[in-house]
Design a protein around this motif. Sequence first.
Motif, mmCIF file in Angstrom:
data_model
loop_
_atom_site.group_PDB
_atom_site.id
_atom_site.type_symbol
_atom_site.label_atom_id
_atom_site.label_comp_id
_atom_site.label_asym_id
_atom_site.label_seq_id
_atom_site.Cartn_x
_atom_site.Cartn_y
_atom_site.Cartn_z
ATOM 1 N N LEU A 57 -7.640 11.567 7.701
ATOM 2 C CA LEU A 57 -8.409 10.752 8.494
ATOM 3 C C LEU A 57 -10.195 10.187 8.444
ATOM 4 O O LEU A 57 -10.318 10.080 8.579
ATOM 5 C CB LEU A 57 -8.156 10.257 9.940
ATOM 6 C CG LEU A 57 -6.748 11.112 10.329
ATOM 7 C CD1 LEU A 57 -6.532 10.935 11.366
ATOM 8 C CD2 LEU A 57 -5.452 10.399 10.241
ATOM 9 N N ASN A 58 -9.875 9.535 6.933
ATOM 10 C CA ASN A 58 -11.426 9.290 5.929
ATOM 11 C C ASN A 58 -11.571 7.440 6.455
ATOM 12 O O ASN A 58 -13.044 7.577 5.976
ATOM 13 C CB ASN A 58 -10.997 9.582 4.595
ATOM 14 C CG ASN A 58 -10.463 8.925 3.515
ATOM 15 O OD1 ASN A 58 -10.080 8.064 3.840
ATOM 16 N ND2 ASN A 58 -10.699 9.315 2.586
ATOM 17 N N ASP A 59 -10.685 7.173 7.299
ATOM 18 C CA ASP A 59 -11.132 5.865 7.400
ATOM 19 C C ASP A 59 -11.372 6.605 8.854
ATOM 20 O O ASP A 59 -12.087 4.854 9.523
ATOM 21 C CB ASP A 59 -10.056 4.827 7.135
ATOM 22 C CG ASP A 59 -8.947 5.124 7.795
ATOM 23 O OD1 ASP A 59 -8.683 6.640 8.410
ATOM 24 O OD2 ASP A 59 -7.848 4.071 8.758
ATOM 25 N N THR A 60 -12.018 6.904 9.668
ATOM 26 C CA THR A 60 -12.055 6.989 10.899
ATOM 27 C C THR A 60 -14.058 7.519 10.667
ATOM 28 O O THR A 60 -14.055 8.177 10.023
ATOM 29 C CB THR A 60 -11.060 8.124 12.148
ATOM 30 O OG1 THR A 60 -9.780 7.783 11.576
ATOM 31 C CG2 THR A 60 -11.548 8.828 12.632
ATOM 32 N N GLU A 61 -14.122 6.788 11.622
ATOM 33 C CA GLU A 61 -15.894 6.754 11.716
ATOM 34 C C GLU A 61 -16.027 7.242 12.812
ATOM 35 O O GLU A 61 -15.847 6.976 14.118
ATOM 36 C CB GLU A 61 -16.583 5.965 11.119
ATOM 37 C CG GLU A 61 -18.112 5.814 11.037
ATOM 38 C CD GLU A 61 -18.860 3.900 10.998
ATOM 39 O OE1 GLU A 61 -19.719 4.115 9.961
ATOM 40 O OE2 GLU A 61 -17.859 3.298 10.279
ATOM 41 N N PHE A 62 -17.376 8.270 12.830
ATOM 42 C CA PHE A 62 -17.879 8.930 14.312
ATOM 43 C C PHE A 62 -19.140 8.420 14.222
ATOM 44 O O PHE A 62 -19.548 8.611 13.196
ATOM 45 C CB PHE A 62 -17.445 10.553 13.970
ATOM 46 C CG PHE A 62 -16.223 10.921 14.373
ATOM 47 C CD1 PHE A 62 -15.739 11.292 15.038
ATOM 48 C CD2 PHE A 62 -15.368 11.176 12.977
ATOM 49 C CE1 PHE A 62 -14.746 11.543 15.237
ATOM 50 C CE2 PHE A 62 -14.174 12.115 13.082
ATOM 51 C CZ PHE A 62 -14.058 12.161 13.817
ATOM 52 N N ASP A 63 -19.569 8.105 15.618
ATOM 53 C CA ASP A 63 -21.267 7.951 15.891
ATOM 54 C C ASP A 63 -21.169 9.626 15.575
ATOM 55 O O ASP A 63 -21.214 10.308 16.704
ATOM 56 C CB ASP A 63 -21.195 7.951 17.629
ATOM 57 C CG ASP A 63 -22.543 7.511 18.198
ATOM 58 O OD1 ASP A 63 -23.211 8.225 17.126
ATOM 59 O OD2 ASP A 63 -22.538 6.488 18.457
ATOM 60 N N ARG A 64 -22.257 10.086 14.915
ATOM 61 C CA ARG A 64 -22.680 10.920 14.835
ATOM 62 C C ARG A 64 -23.892 12.161 15.646
ATOM 63 O O ARG A 64 -23.864 12.607 16.258
ATOM 64 C CB ARG A 64 -23.707 11.984 13.478
ATOM 65 C CG ARG A 64 -22.945 11.046 12.414
ATOM 66 C CD ARG A 64 -23.910 11.471 11.409
ATOM 67 N NE ARG A 64 -24.662 10.513 11.158
ATOM 68 C CZ ARG A 64 -25.599 10.119 10.062
ATOM 69 N NH1 ARG A 64 -26.142 10.800 9.217
ATOM 70 N NH2 ARG A 64 -26.132 9.251 10.006
#
Length: 335
Positions: A57-64
Amino acid sequence: MEYKIGSEARCAVIGHGSWATALVKQLTLGGQRVGWYVRNEEVLESLRTAGRNPRYLNDTEFDRDHIAPSDDLDAVVRDAEVIILATPSAYLKEFLAPLRTPLHDKFIVSAIKGIVPGDYQTVVEYIHDRYGLSYKQIGLISGPSHAEEVSRGKLSYLTVVCTDEENARMLGKRLMSESLALSYSTDLYGIEYAAILKNIYAISVGMAVGLGYGDNFLAVLIANCARELTRFLEESYPAPRDTQVSAYLGDLLVTCYSTYSRNRRLGLLIGHGCTVRSALNEMTMVAEGYFAADCIRHINFRHRIEMPIAETVYRVLYEGASARRSMKELTTKLI
């Protein structure tokens, strides 16, 4: 022992595959910081520096600021009260092997739809026996929910299962979002086994598609899968339950029909003529139904429940039976 999940309980996720990634994303939507045990160095570094899982799911972005990825299992477990297991069942023991922190004061949630190979136990049963935990401090997340759609915010339905519905609702508060509808249940046994069986049945559907059977037959096959699943639950562990709701029937349907389904794809490859070994080698992710077919057959030795579809899948996967001949034989047993 009684266990109540507190309103401020911190959550951690074990695993770095697609479902683990989707669950972490869901948990962070409420603004909470989520512990995350990640064994893979590439994934760990990318999460820390770019807020993405490069493998799944490399298009899923997380707030670090909302994730705490780590390769220190003990540290992740110590810092959380609720531990969510989201590894393939085949690797669960390997993932948990380094653990030295006691779990007696934790609440463990299985998001795994598989059986622990070799032990012939579900994940809930394994955690109960291996770590000495009461079933009152073990829960499930289940339902028709492919990680690809959950992570992209497509409307999905999950069922949270605990022996105490109050605990289930506390877990639900952490997962809640506009794109996720939640229901609650206390049927730990039934929903966990339903989630395991549907993977076996999806392999049978994939084989039928690969062999050229049409939609009319698939409807009959899946209807019989639903009957067989219900029969297994009713005869092995009778309890008040409605197997027509989404945690049972919905999960079966999506796994049998969806192009995201790994188990359906395994069956499809076999139906197209691949050997079982070559089909497994072609899979990029674990098809839980492969291990489940062997384990369910072993478990059913003590129940002796009539399960012609599960038995057909077992014979093809483990005894070298011809998929074409086996499916033809199965057609005479369906109604």
